[in-house]
Design a protein around this motif. Sequence first.
Motif, PDB file in Angstrom:
ATOM      1  N   TYR A  68      39.416  49.507  50.062  1.00  0.00           N
ATOM      2  CA  TYR A  68      38.601  49.293  48.858  1.00  0.00           C
ATOM      3  C   TYR A  68      39.491  49.335  47.628  1.00  0.00           C
ATOM      4  N   ASP A  69      38.947  48.874  46.517  1.00  0.00           N
ATOM      5  CA  ASP A  69      39.608  48.963  45.222  1.00  0.00           C
ATOM      6  C   ASP A  69      39.345  50.369  44.670  1.00  0.00           C
ATOM      7  N   PRO A  70      40.374  51.223  44.582  1.00  0.00           N
ATOM      8  CA  PRO A  70      40.141  52.597  44.132  1.00  0.00           C
ATOM      9  C   PRO A  70      39.704  52.699  42.678  1.00  0.00           C
ATOM     10  N   ASN A  71      39.840  51.613  41.937  1.00  0.00           N
ATOM     11  CA  ASN A  71      39.365  51.624  40.550  1.00  0.00           C
ATOM     12  C   ASN A  71      37.846  51.487  40.464  1.00  0.00           C
ATOM     13  N   LEU A  72      37.225  51.118  41.584  1.00  0.00           N
ATOM     14  CA  LEU A  72      35.789  50.832  41.555  1.00  0.00           C
ATOM     15  C   LEU A  72      34.967  51.771  42.436  1.00  0.00           C
ATOM     16  N   TRP A  73      35.467  52.082  43.618  1.00  0.00           N
ATOM     17  CA  TRP A  73      34.686  52.838  44.601  1.00  0.00           C
ATOM     18  C   TRP A  73      35.105  54.304  44.602  1.00  0.00           C
ATOM     19  N   ASP A  74      34.120  55.190  44.836  1.00  0.00           N
ATOM     20  CA  ASP A  74      34.414  56.613  44.935  1.00  0.00           C
ATOM     21  C   ASP A  74      33.386  57.289  45.842  1.00  0.00           C
ATOM     22  N   ILE A  75      33.469  58.608  45.914  1.00  0.00           N
ATOM     23  CA  ILE A  75      32.491  59.410  46.644  1.00  0.00           C
ATOM     24  C   ILE A  75      31.677  60.196  45.629  1.00  0.00           C
ATOM     25  N   LYS A  76      30.365  60.092  45.733  1.00  0.00           N
ATOM     26  CA  LYS A  76      29.472  60.830  44.836  1.00  0.00           C
ATOM     27  C   LYS A  76      28.257  61.281  45.630  1.00  0.00           C
ATOM     28  N   ASP A  77      27.910  62.540  45.502  1.00  0.00           N
ATOM     29  CA  ASP A  77      26.756  63.107  46.204  1.00  0.00           C
ATOM     30  C   ASP A  77      26.845  62.854  47.708  1.00  0.00           C
ATOM     31  N   GLY A  78      28.072  62.965  48.254  1.00  0.00           N
ATOM     32  CA  GLY A  78      28.259  62.798  49.688  1.00  0.00           C
ATOM     33  C   GLY A  78      28.057  61.377  50.180  1.00  0.00           C
ATOM     34  N   SER A  79      28.213  60.401  49.297  1.00  0.00           N
ATOM     35  CA  SER A  79      27.953  59.004  49.649  1.00  0.00           C
ATOM     36  C   SER A  79      29.063  58.115  49.116  1.00  0.00           C
ATOM     37  N   ILE A  80      29.253  56.961  49.758  1.00  0.00           N
ATOM     38  CA  ILE A  80      30.079  55.917  49.169  1.00  0.00           C
ATOM     39  C   ILE A  80      29.337  55.407  47.941  1.00  0.00           C
ATOM     40  N   HIS A  81      30.039  55.313  46.818  1.00  0.00           N
ATOM     41  CA  HIS A  81      29.356  55.060  45.551  1.00  0.00           C
ATOM     42  C   HIS A  81      30.153  54.075  44.701  1.00  0.00           C
ATOM     43  N   ILE A  82      29.425  53.277  43.946  1.00  0.00           N
ATOM     44  CA  ILE A  82      30.029  52.400  42.950  1.00  0.00           C
ATOM     45  C   ILE A  82      29.051  52.266  41.793  1.00  0.00           C
ATOM     46  N   VAL A  83      29.586  52.129  40.585  1.00  0.00           N
ATOM     47  CA  VAL A  83      28.738  51.917  39.414  1.00  0.00           C
ATOM     48  C   VAL A  83      29.315  50.774  38.602  1.00  0.00           C
ATOM     49  N   ALA A  84      28.436  49.925  38.099  1.00  0.00           N
ATOM     50  CA  ALA A  84      28.834  48.811  37.248  1.00  0.00           C
ATOM     51  C   ALA A  84      27.976  48.831  35.993  1.00  0.00           C
ATOM     52  N   THR A  85      28.605  48.596  34.855  1.00  0.00           N
ATOM     53  CA  THR A  85      27.890  48.516  33.583  1.00  0.00           C
ATOM     54  C   THR A  85      28.294  47.228  32.879  1.00  0.00           C
ATOM     55  N   CYS A  86      27.593  46.916  31.822  1.00  0.00           N
ATOM     56  CA  CYS A  86      27.946  45.732  31.044  1.00  0.00           C
ATOM     57  C   CYS A  86      29.347  45.888  30.457  1.00  0.00           C
ATOM     58  N   GLU A  87      29.679  47.109  30.040  1.00  0.00           N
ATOM     59  CA  GLU A  87      30.996  47.353  29.461  1.00  0.00           C
ATOM     60  C   GLU A  87      32.099  47.358  30.528  1.00  0.00           C
ATOM     61  N   LYS A  88      31.754  47.797  31.741  1.00  0.00           N
ATOM     62  CA  LYS A  88      32.726  47.855  32.841  1.00  0.00           C
ATOM     63  C   LYS A  88      32.121  47.210  34.084  1.00  0.00           C
ATOM     64  N   PRO A  89      32.004  45.886  34.085  1.00  0.00           N
ATOM     65  CA  PRO A  89      31.401  45.195  35.228  1.00  0.00           C
ATOM     66  C   PRO A  89      32.373  45.161  36.403  1.00  0.00           C
ATOM     67  N   THR A  90      31.815  45.008  37.596  1.00  0.00           N
ATOM     68  CA  THR A  90      32.647  44.929  38.797  1.00  0.00           C
ATOM     69  C   THR A  90      32.731  43.512  39.352  1.00  0.00           C
ATOM     70  N   GLY A  91      31.748  42.674  39.034  1.00  0.00           N
ATOM     71  CA  GLY A  91      31.626  41.418  39.751  1.00  0.00           C
ATOM     72  C   GLY A  91      31.160  41.709  41.168  1.00  0.00           C
ATOM     73  N   THR A  92      31.365  40.773  42.080  1.00  0.00           N
ATOM     74  CA  THR A  92      30.991  40.957  43.482  1.00  0.00           C
ATOM     75  C   THR A  92      32.186  41.552  44.224  1.00  0.00           C
ATOM     76  N   VAL A  93      32.014  42.785  44.723  1.00  0.00           N
ATOM     77  CA  VAL A  93      33.140  43.505  45.323  1.00  0.00           C
ATOM     78  C   VAL A  93      32.703  44.180  46.621  1.00  0.00           C
ATOM     79  N   TYR A  94      33.706  44.608  47.416  1.00  0.00           N
ATOM     80  CA  TYR A  94      33.437  45.121  48.755  1.00  0.00           C
ATOM     81  C   TYR A  94      34.296  46.342  49.061  1.00  0.00           C
ATOM     82  N   ALA A  95      33.739  47.229  49.868  1.00  0.00           N
ATOM     83  CA  ALA A  95      34.496  48.275  50.557  1.00  0.00           C
ATOM     84  C   ALA A  95      34.385  47.947  52.036  1.00  0.00           C
TER      85      ALA A  95
END
Length: 301
Positions: A68-95
């Motif tokens: 995965y792209d470590p700049n985008l994906w992380d672990i949160k609340d015991g889950s694989i997690h990603i967040v995208a905002t208008c200011e920091k969009p991800t586009g279409t991405v995959y882990a």
Amino acid sequence: MKYRNLIAAAGALTLSATLVAQAPAGAPPANPLRAGFQRIQQPPPMVDFADNTGFTSLFDGTLKGWSYDPNLWDIKDGSIHIVATCEKPTGTVYAVSTAGEFGDFVLKYEMKGTGNINGGMQFRSYITGDPNSTGTKFPPVVRPTPPPRPAGSNAPARPPRPAACANPGTPPTREFESKWDLAGPQADFDEGNKYSGMFYEQSGRAVIATPGFSMYGDASGSYAMAKIVDKAQHDEWFHKDDWNQFIVVAIGHSTSIYMNGHLITQFVDTDPTYFRPSGKIGVESESTGDLWVRNISIKKL
């Protein structure tokens, strides 16, 4: 299986003999077939989502075993997690799971989201940027070109879309993300529940049918064979702002997608241009909001 059938046949013969022996004098002999059907006509036990007997976990609470792209994906609340905002969009991405490729299987996982998030679970997929990826490769997606404006036209140009936020950001480039970019089938998910449980195909046929249909596809196209559920019932089954349990069963050319204990989509696919008998597992995310995935496990069939 043959021994199981022999045991069942022996049991049926024993039951038949017992019924005939116990029949009242003068009464017609009981129908052993009817008695047998009556004996087994009980509701089958429902699948326990928490029962992982025979399953292999693809998620141990960390991102070990995932690419995965470590700049985008992380672990949160015991889950694989990603967040995208208008200011920091991800586009279409995959882990992408590094556990290998899977053909026939039962895949289980839980997924939830916020905002306008759209995502899903890829299966039988391949990495588009990997020249050594195996199996069927999809032809390039050809998008229609809008017609040119007539010369000398006085029609006003289409105004630009208003920015969704004051400082809209730029997503990472497709070239950078290509090492994780997947093409192939997906069990779709979106927080608005327009597509959840749908069979979607990244870089291929895209939306084959909205959720709630049994479908068949071949070289001439894809067709709805029957309607499984309407939109109102689909919305009732969906757990908005909460965890949704998904099960994907892929056997040969047939794929069934279940959400929260209900069949949402069934697709028998024999299209030689797009059908893939095996491939990688991966989580996909796009649009804005949070996406969480947990309890990912698979059973090979």
